[in-house]
Design a protein around this motif. Structure first.
Motif, short mmCIF file in Angstrom:
data_model
loop_
_atom_site.label_atom_id
_atom_site.label_comp_id
_atom_site.label_asym_id
_atom_site.label_seq_id
_atom_site.Cartn_x
_atom_site.Cartn_y
_atom_site.Cartn_z
N TYR A 6 -26.35 49.58 24.55
CA TYR A 6 -26.10 51.02 24.43
C TYR A 6 -26.77 51.56 23.18
CZ TYR A 6 -23.62 55.39 23.51
OH TYR A 6 -23.30 56.70 23.23
N ASP A 7 -27.50 52.66 23.33
CA ASP A 7 -28.18 53.32 22.22
C ASP A 7 -27.41 54.59 21.86
OD1 ASP A 7 -29.80 54.61 20.42
OD2 ASP A 7 -31.65 54.25 21.53
N SER A 47 -20.33 55.67 30.19
CA SER A 47 -19.82 54.35 30.57
C SER A 47 -20.96 53.39 30.87
CB SER A 47 -18.90 54.45 31.78
OG SER A 47 -17.76 55.23 31.47
N MET A 48 -20.73 52.09 30.67
CA MET A 48 -21.78 51.12 30.94
C MET A 48 -21.98 50.98 32.45
SD MET A 48 -20.01 47.47 30.06
CE MET A 48 -18.44 46.96 30.81
N THR A 76 -27.36 56.31 26.05
CA THR A 76 -27.83 55.68 27.29
C THR A 76 -27.71 54.16 27.18
OG1 THR A 76 -30.11 55.63 26.48
CG2 THR A 76 -29.46 57.53 27.82
N TRP A 77 -27.70 53.52 28.38
CA TRP A 77 -27.61 52.07 28.47
C TRP A 77 -28.91 51.50 29.02
CZ3 TRP A 77 -23.30 49.13 27.06
CH2 TRP A 77 -22.14 49.87 26.74
N GLU A 78 -29.20 50.26 28.63
CA GLU A 78 -30.40 49.57 29.10
C GLU A 78 -30.04 48.12 29.41
OE1 GLU A 78 -34.94 48.53 27.50
OE2 GLU A 78 -33.46 49.49 26.19
N THR A 79 -30.55 47.60 30.52
CA THR A 79 -30.30 46.22 30.91
C THR A 79 -31.27 45.28 30.20
OG1 THR A 79 -29.49 46.91 33.07
CG2 THR A 79 -30.15 44.60 32.84
N ASN A 93 -28.89 48.38 15.58
CA ASN A 93 -28.54 49.78 15.88
C ASN A 93 -28.20 50.03 17.34
OD1 ASN A 93 -28.87 50.87 13.21
ND2 ASN A 93 -31.08 50.64 13.49
N LYS A 94 -27.77 48.98 18.03
CA LYS A 94 -27.31 49.14 19.41
C LYS A 94 -26.04 48.34 19.64
CE LYS A 94 -31.87 50.06 21.44
NZ LYS A 94 -32.88 49.64 22.44
N VAL A 95 -25.26 48.76 20.63
CA VAL A 95 -24.06 48.04 21.03
C VAL A 95 -24.40 47.20 22.26
CG1 VAL A 95 -21.70 48.23 21.89
CG2 VAL A 95 -22.53 49.83 20.13
N TYR A 96 -24.07 45.91 22.20
CA TYR A 96 -24.36 45.00 23.31
C TYR A 96 -23.06 44.57 23.98
CZ TYR A 96 -29.22 44.55 21.85
OH TYR A 96 -30.54 44.81 21.55
#
Length: 452
Positions: free
Chosen positions: A125-126, A84-85, A131-134, A99-102
């Motif tokens: 999201y990768d 989950s985000m 994993t998620w990144e801000t 290649n990522k979900v924003y």
């Protein structure tokens, strides 16, 4: 021996093509359902309002309630829950890019009396690492808007900043490469809870009108209106033209206060016209939509104010499977070559069972990959590349024209010979003159000596 090696290579390439075709996903073949009709796919492991996006032929769905995050693979018809985000929110914008979900913006808290606390948080999201990144925060905090990707940049248009009657007209663009935001031309009429899709680098914003943003010119214009538009909460997506004609689909929505629609319309940008399509089997609103292999998916959603559905429907568009391959010739180029060996390189946008070329209008020559045209005579030439896809459709490239002009391979040697001949003549002349002058001088001396 060399011809045996060449034949072996051709066989290997042919086997590779066959394996590629056979490994194509079931949805590519699609044809168990007739055109312009809906059928059920594997139900979602959740129900209710959600938003969906496609990345690498898989559908990623984020629910508004509890922010559950899932991956659906149409090839295997399997759902998988993902991480989950980090930031819990709803009525956010979602898209895929690089290649990522924003996931961008949204409401983090309801303040009551129609007022909301919005955020500009951007999280990526990768799928490779789950994993998620801000990322850099969106400048204008808002919700109830959409995000669309065009040429590697994310466009977030309109929305509301804090509840009822807080609509804004801003257009902000996020660049993943620089992790930064810029501002573009505002939308003429602000909208919330609208449907949107991208076609030919233009973003179509559809609700109570049809506004079109051209990302290349940073300008807005209007398109034809949907015949029977949803009041709100419709969803839109676009087919690519690979297996079905390029169209924008507007699916379902809220036709009045919390009453879902089953209507579906397709839009042809070339003619600026709408066509009514087969209705959904279950009316829905606040649902996700996605396109994989030019099949349209309608995912879960609400059916009325209190009821939701986990069902997933898949739509097969008009003329599905009748679109030939798109072929682009890279080489030869339209120019004059000074060699009679020219590379043949081209691109094809889908799996194929046969490809070949016709040179100067002659019979087709089968090829298994990029190759080289050899021993071409001087003069004007033209070439067309053909390909047949797995559904039997044969496409043709634009015919390329080129010239061959072979220059003398030893022009400098001839010049050198000519120069050498001239040099020898000059040297000989000088030698003769010198001998003659010597003879005259000698003769004069001899004469004087005799006179004495």
């Amino acid at each position: 021996m060399s011809h045996i090696i060449v034949n072996c290579r051709a066989i290997i390439v042919l086997l590779t093509m066959i394996l590629f075709v056979l490994s194509a996903t079931p949805s590519v073949f699609a044809p168990t359902i007739p055109e312009d009709s809906w059928t059920y796919a594997q139900p979602a492991p959740f129900e209710g309002r959600n938003q969906a996006v496609v990345l690498n032929n898989k559908i990623y769905v984020l629910t508004n309630s509890k922010n559950l995050f899932f991956e659906y693979d149409p090839a295997t018809n399997v759902w998988t829950q993902k991480t989950s985000m980090p930031t819990s929110r709803w009525t956010f914008a979602i898209c895929a890019c690089e290649n990522k979900v924003y996931v961008i913006g949204g409401v983090t808290k309801s303040l009551g009396y129609g007022s909301d606390l919005t955020t500009g948080v951007t999280e990526a999201y990768d799928p490779q690492t789950d994993t998620w990144e801000t990322k850099a925060e969106m400048p204008t905090k808002r919700a109830q808007m959409n995000a669309e990707t065009v040429n590697g940049k994310i466009y977030v248009i309109s929305g509301e900043t804090g509840g009822m009657r807080t609509e804004v007209d801003v257009t902000e663009v996020y660049d993943p490469n620089t992790d930064s935001w810029t501002t573009k031309t505002p939308i003429p009429t602000p909208r919330v809870l609208y449907a949107s899709a991208v076609m030919d680098n233009k973003i179509h914003v559809i609700r109570n009108g049809h506004q079109i943003y051209d990302t290349e010119t940073d300008t807005w214009c209007n398109g034809a209106l949907v015949p029977k538009p949803a009041y709100t909460s419709a969803a839109a997506c676009a087919t690519t033209g690979t297996d079905a004609p390029k169209r924008i689909y507007v699916v379902g929505g809220d036709k009045s206060f919390a009453s879902a629609m089953d209507l579906v319309y397709s839009y042809d940008p070339a003619s600026d016209a709408w066509t009514k399509c087969a209705c959904l089997q279950i009316a829905r609103m606040g649902h996700g939509v996605a396109v994989v292999n030019d099949l349209v998916y309608a995912i879960s959603g609400a059916t009325d104010f209190v009821t939701a559905t986990p069902t997933v429907e898949r739509y097969r568009p008009f003329e599905y499977g009748t679109i030939p391959a798109t072929i682009g010739i890279i080489y030869p180029e339209t120019k004059t070559y000074t060699t009679n060996e020219i590379p043949l390189e081209f691109t094809i946008n889908k799996p194929i069972t046969w490809m070949g070329y016709s040179l100067d209008g002659k019979n087709n020559v089968t090829v298994f990959s990029n190759s080289t045209l050899k021993q071409l005579p001087e003069g004007n030439h033209n070439i067309t590349v053909y390909a047949t896809d797995i559904k039997g459709n044969t496409g043709a490239s634009i015919t390329k024209h080129f010239d061959i002009k072979l220059f003398d391979q030893h022009p400098q040697q001839n010049d050198d010979k000519s120069d050498s001949s001239i040099d020898l003549v000059v040297i000989a002349a000088i030698a003769v003159t010198a001998v003659g002058a010597t003879f005259v001088i000698y003769h004069k001396k001899l004469r004087k000596h005799s006179e004495r």
